[in-house]
Write an enzyme that holds these catalytic residues in place. Sequence first.
Site, mmCIF file in Angstrom:
data_model
loop_
_atom_site.group_PDB
_atom_site.id
_atom_site.type_symbol
_atom_site.label_atom_id
_atom_site.label_comp_id
_atom_site.label_asym_id
_atom_site.label_seq_id
_atom_site.Cartn_x
_atom_site.Cartn_y
_atom_site.Cartn_z
ATOM 1 N N ASN A 82 0.881 -1.448 0.063
ATOM 2 C CA ASN A 82 -0.235 0.270 0.214
ATOM 3 C C ASN A 82 1.031 0.948 0.381
ATOM 4 O OD1 ASN A 82 -1.369 2.152 0.801
ATOM 5 N ND2 ASN A 82 -1.744 1.751 2.876
ATOM 6 N N TRP A 83 0.923 2.025 -1.247
ATOM 7 C CA TRP A 83 1.437 3.195 -1.487
ATOM 8 C C TRP A 83 1.044 4.517 -0.485
ATOM 9 C CZ3 TRP A 83 4.021 2.844 -6.971
ATOM 10 C CH2 TRP A 83 5.006 1.707 -6.903
ATOM 11 N N LYS A 84 -0.181 4.239 0.040
ATOM 12 C CA LYS A 84 -1.101 5.385 0.725
ATOM 13 C C LYS A 84 -0.309 6.516 -0.873
ATOM 14 C CE LYS A 84 -0.028 3.240 4.315
ATOM 15 N NZ LYS A 84 0.146 3.499 5.956
ATOM 16 N N HIS A 98 -9.426 1.166 5.219
ATOM 17 C CA HIS A 98 -7.674 0.992 5.731
ATOM 18 C C HIS A 98 -8.299 1.711 6.977
ATOM 19 C CE1 HIS A 98 -4.040 2.677 6.818
ATOM 20 N NE2 HIS A 98 -3.823 1.591 5.980
ATOM 21 N N GLU A 134 -6.409 4.476 8.318
ATOM 22 C CA GLU A 134 -6.413 6.176 7.636
ATOM 23 C C GLU A 134 -8.029 6.460 7.111
ATOM 24 O OE1 GLU A 134 -3.089 5.404 5.448
ATOM 25 O OE2 GLU A 134 -1.454 4.647 7.664
ATOM 26 N N GLU A 175 -5.091 -5.461 10.830
ATOM 27 C CA GLU A 175 -4.401 -4.455 10.952
ATOM 28 C C GLU A 175 -4.555 -3.359 12.195
ATOM 29 O OE1 GLU A 175 -2.365 -2.482 6.994
ATOM 30 O OE2 GLU A 175 -4.131 -1.316 7.302
ATOM 31 N N GLY A 198 3.188 2.292 10.396
ATOM 32 C CA GLY A 198 3.446 3.142 10.669
ATOM 33 C C GLY A 198 4.745 3.384 12.294
ATOM 34 N N SER A 250 3.535 -2.493 10.449
ATOM 35 C CA SER A 250 5.042 -2.103 10.637
ATOM 36 C C SER A 250 6.010 -3.778 10.644
ATOM 37 C CB SER A 250 5.284 -2.007 12.008
ATOM 38 O OG SER A 250 4.936 -0.823 12.301
ATOM 39 N N GLY A 262 4.735 0.731 4.539
ATOM 40 C CA GLY A 262 6.088 2.065 4.251
ATOM 41 C C GLY A 262 6.880 0.720 3.891
HETATM 42 C C1 PEP Z 1 -0.709 0.046 6.374
HETATM 43 O O1 PEP Z 1 -0.935 1.030 6.568
HETATM 44 O O2 PEP Z 1 -1.550 -0.834 5.907
HETATM 45 C C2 PEP Z 1 0.415 -0.570 6.677
HETATM 46 C C3 PEP Z 1 0.742 -1.746 7.393
HETATM 47 O O3 PEP Z 1 1.075 0.460 7.057
HETATM 48 P P1 PEP Z 1 3.394 -0.147 7.615
HETATM 49 O O4 PEP Z 1 3.622 -1.368 7.006
HETATM 50 O O5 PEP Z 1 3.949 1.361 6.834
HETATM 51 O O6 PEP Z 1 2.400 0.201 8.792
#
Ligand code: PEP
Length: 244
Positions: free
Chosen positions: A8-10, A93, A95, A160, A166, A205, A227
């Site tokens: 997921n590049w966001k 998600h 976010e 998640e 993050g 993460s 990330g």
């Molecule tokens: C995400 O946003 O779906 C995610 C898992 O981010 P990260 O790997 O950066 O924690």
Amino acid sequence: MRQLIAGNWKMNGLTEQAAGIAGPLRHGAEGLGCDLLVCPPATLIARVADILAGSGIAVGGQDCHAKASGAHTGDISAAMLRDAGASHVILGHSERRADHGESDAVVQAKTLAAIAAGLTPIVCVGETEADRVAGRQNAVVGAQLAGSLPDGFAGVVAYEPVWAIGTGRTPTEADVADMHAFIRGVLAARLGPAGSGLRILYGGSVKPSNAAALMGLPDVGGALVGGASLNAEDFLGIARAARA
Ligand code: PEP
């Protein structure tokens, strides 16, 4: 079941970065035993799909509207994602739930729209840190699943924990295994035998150094990676740790 490693590049990436990640992925993914999916920003889906064409690496969106078309300025429909080259879409998600107030009902409507357009939805659920400290993570995730998944759901669920996204922090392996077993039970109870075959991704993460331990846990069907998916070598490092 082959594991799925989804990136997921966001809201990251312009044309140059897209080529800089997708190009190396195309070459590095040969011979991997897992499935790979890249979810760039909507502006880059067609370009990334072009770069990855014929590689076996799938491309996905990060959100879609619940309606098929109409007066929804700035929004993108599931059919538009598909038209641009996407086969999957991330929905709900944390976010989006936080930034756009997306409720479980909204996520469910979007999930139905994605399925109707022929996309595989990846529906995200996960507790906050306060939920976890209070010991109500199963109740929270159970309610999210009940409200976000339509009857007959066929897709992917991503667990998640919000506090792990993050932050560099992850739940213990035992906590991940417990939650995945809980989600598996919910899916089986709701969907019958079909619920036993759905992938449940872990996200939060994930990096090359912890991927083998996390991907080795029962009922973990892959990873949703934020990330670390912005670096092709890191993303491939995670993919190499995945189960075939
Ligand atoms: C995400 O946003 O779906 C995610 C898992 O981010 P990260 O790997 O950066 O924690």
